[in-house]
Write a protein that holds these residues in place. Structure first.
Motif, PDB file in Angstrom:
ATOM      1  N   GLY A   1      47.739  35.349  48.486  1.00 49.36           N
ATOM      2  CA  GLY A   1      47.605  36.751  48.085  1.00 49.36           C
ATOM      3  C   GLY A   1      47.318  36.874  46.592  1.00 49.36           C
ATOM      4  O   GLY A   1      46.812  35.951  45.965  1.00 49.36           O
ATOM      5  N   ILE A   2      47.672  38.020  46.045  1.00 54.01           N
ATOM      6  CA  ILE A   2      47.524  38.227  44.602  1.00 54.01           C
ATOM      7  C   ILE A   2      48.915  38.486  44.020  1.00 54.01           C
ATOM      8  O   ILE A   2      49.800  38.978  44.713  1.00 54.01           O
ATOM      9  CB  ILE A   2      46.565  39.388  44.261  1.00 54.01           C
ATOM     10  N   PRO A   3      49.125  38.124  42.756  1.00 52.95           N
ATOM     11  CA  PRO A   3      50.440  38.339  42.155  1.00 52.95           C
ATOM     12  C   PRO A   3      50.826  39.819  42.174  1.00 52.95           C
ATOM     13  O   PRO A   3      49.983  40.693  41.953  1.00 52.95           O
ATOM     14  CB  PRO A   3      50.270  37.843  40.719  1.00 52.95           C
ATOM     15  N   ASP A   4      52.108  40.071  42.437  1.00 55.00           N
ATOM     16  CA  ASP A   4      52.612  41.446  42.431  1.00 55.00           C
ATOM     17  C   ASP A   4      52.403  42.089  41.064  1.00 55.00           C
ATOM     18  O   ASP A   4      52.509  41.435  40.029  1.00 55.00           O
ATOM     19  CB  ASP A   4      54.109  41.471  42.763  1.00 55.00           C
ATOM     20  N   GLY A   5      52.120  43.371  41.098  1.00 58.87           N
ATOM     21  CA  GLY A   5      52.008  44.124  39.859  1.00 58.87           C
ATOM     22  C   GLY A   5      50.638  44.125  39.216  1.00 58.87           C
ATOM     23  O   GLY A   5      50.452  44.744  38.172  1.00 58.87           O
ATOM     24  N   TYR A   6      49.665  43.434  39.818  1.00 58.41           N
ATOM     25  CA  TYR A   6      48.340  43.390  39.208  1.00 58.41           C
ATOM     26  C   TYR A   6      47.299  44.215  39.938  1.00 58.41           C
ATOM     27  O   TYR A   6      46.255  44.526  39.377  1.00 58.41           O
ATOM     28  CB  TYR A   6      47.852  41.944  39.053  1.00 58.41           C
ATOM     29  N   LYS A   7      47.571  44.565  41.163  1.00 52.70           N
ATOM     30  CA  LYS A   7      46.613  45.383  41.907  1.00 52.70           C
ATOM     31  C   LYS A   7      46.506  46.742  41.229  1.00 52.70           C
ATOM     32  O   LYS A   7      47.500  47.449  41.077  1.00 52.70           O
ATOM     33  CB  LYS A   7      47.042  45.549  43.362  1.00 52.70           C
ATOM     34  N   GLY A   8      45.345  47.084  40.762  1.00 53.05           N
ATOM     35  CA  GLY A   8      45.116  48.349  40.072  1.00 53.05           C
ATOM     36  C   GLY A   8      45.520  48.346  38.621  1.00 53.05           C
ATOM     37  O   GLY A   8      45.476  49.381  37.957  1.00 53.05           O
ATOM     38  N   ALA A   9      45.939  47.188  38.087  1.00 55.48           N
ATOM     39  CA  ALA A   9      46.358  47.125  36.677  1.00 55.48           C
ATOM     40  C   ALA A   9      45.193  47.417  35.751  1.00 55.48           C
ATOM     41  O   ALA A   9      44.050  47.099  36.037  1.00 55.48           O
ATOM     42  CB  ALA A   9      46.934  45.739  36.371  1.00 55.48           C
ATOM     43  N   VAL A  10      45.509  48.059  34.623  1.00 51.78           N
ATOM     44  CA  VAL A  10      44.498  48.362  33.608  1.00 51.78           C
ATOM     45  C   VAL A  10      45.012  47.895  32.252  1.00 51.78           C
ATOM     46  O   VAL A  10      46.214  47.754  32.019  1.00 51.78           O
ATOM     47  CB  VAL A  10      44.179  49.883  33.546  1.00 51.78           C
ATOM     48  N   LEU A  11      44.094  47.665  31.356  1.00 47.00           N
ATOM     49  CA  LEU A  11      44.431  47.277  29.990  1.00 47.00           C
ATOM     50  C   LEU A  11      44.931  48.483  29.242  1.00 47.00           C
ATOM     51  O   LEU A  11      44.303  49.541  29.248  1.00 47.00           O
ATOM     52  CB  LEU A  11      43.191  46.694  29.293  1.00 47.00           C
TER      53      LEU A  11
END
Length: 76
Positions: A60-70
């Motif tokens: 999967g993908i690491p938690d907390g990064y889906k939709g993350a923005v700078l």
């Protein structure tokens, strides 16, 4: 492997047929022929793609990064 499963595996890997051709260092027309059912997908390619797709799906993908923005810092 069916052309449909071939495309599913590539999708799980977030690869296009061009990406696969680059990874294999082979002709894009060959990977396109596999995807379109014009050439049989070799057993070793099928097995390799299945392993990669299953591992990628499981990880999967690491938690907390889906939709993350700078977040830009102001000032300094």
């Amino acid at each position: 492997m069916t052309p449909e499963r071939f495309k599913e595996c590539l999708s799980l890997l977030r690869w296009s047929q061009i990406d696969l051709a680059a990874a294999l260092e082979c002709d894009i027309f060959l990977t396109n022929a596999w995807g379109n059912g014009l050439e049989p997908i070799p057993a070793e390619i099928s097995a390799w793609l299945e392993k990669l797709a299953k591992a990628h799906h499981k990880a999967g993908i690491p938690d907390g990064y889906k939709g993350a923005v700078l977040k830009m810092k102001v000032g300094g």
